[in-house]
Design an enzyme around this catalytic site. Sequence first.
Site, PDB file in Angstrom:
ATOM      1  N   GLU A  58       0.728  -1.198  -0.058  1.00 17.07           N
ATOM      2  CA  GLU A  58       0.004  -0.100  -0.038  1.00 17.07           C
ATOM      3  C   GLU A  58       0.869   1.256  -0.020  1.00 17.07           C
ATOM      4  O   GLU A  58       0.431   2.182  -0.630  1.00 17.07           O
ATOM      5  CB  GLU A  58      -1.039  -0.142   1.351  1.00 17.07           C
ATOM      6  N   CYS A  89      -2.525  -2.890   7.040  1.00 16.42           N
ATOM      7  CA  CYS A  89      -2.470  -2.872   8.383  1.00 16.42           C
ATOM      8  C   CYS A  89      -2.700  -1.487   8.810  1.00 16.42           C
ATOM      9  O   CYS A  89      -2.921  -0.715   8.148  1.00 16.42           O
ATOM     10  CB  CYS A  89      -0.838  -3.228   8.695  1.00 16.42           C
TER      11      CYS A  89
END
Length: 133
Positions: A58, A89
């Site tokens: 990401e 996360c």
Amino acid sequence: MPDVDWNMLRGNATQAAAGAYVPYSRFAVGAAALVDDGRVVTGCNVENVSYGLTLCAECAVVCALHSTGGGRLLALACVDGHGSVLMPCGRCRQVLLEHGGSELLIDHPVRPRRLGDLLPDAFGLDDLPRERR
């Protein structure tokens, strides 16, 4: 809510995962995001022998976003090397908030979720003193 082709994003994320550098965990991750101008940007995880320095897929998407012209992220899919949907996360959720806001849609096995629902009461620009903004 933007019109999102989740299958296309998952496919692009799976392709990105194929480029992951994962000699330690062998757990490849890819991410793909729709940008407000229609582009799709992708990224993969890159491990480091000093595990804390590993870059998540990401975060690589955010780098790709800015290295290809910037903009705002509208929707993001994150998958493992087999194409199974993964959730970002906590660290990545905070990074994504900066570049997509609380309305950014995150792929989820049940249904897409707003980032604001996945990261409630997030630290943001409004938490900084006005002179630092």
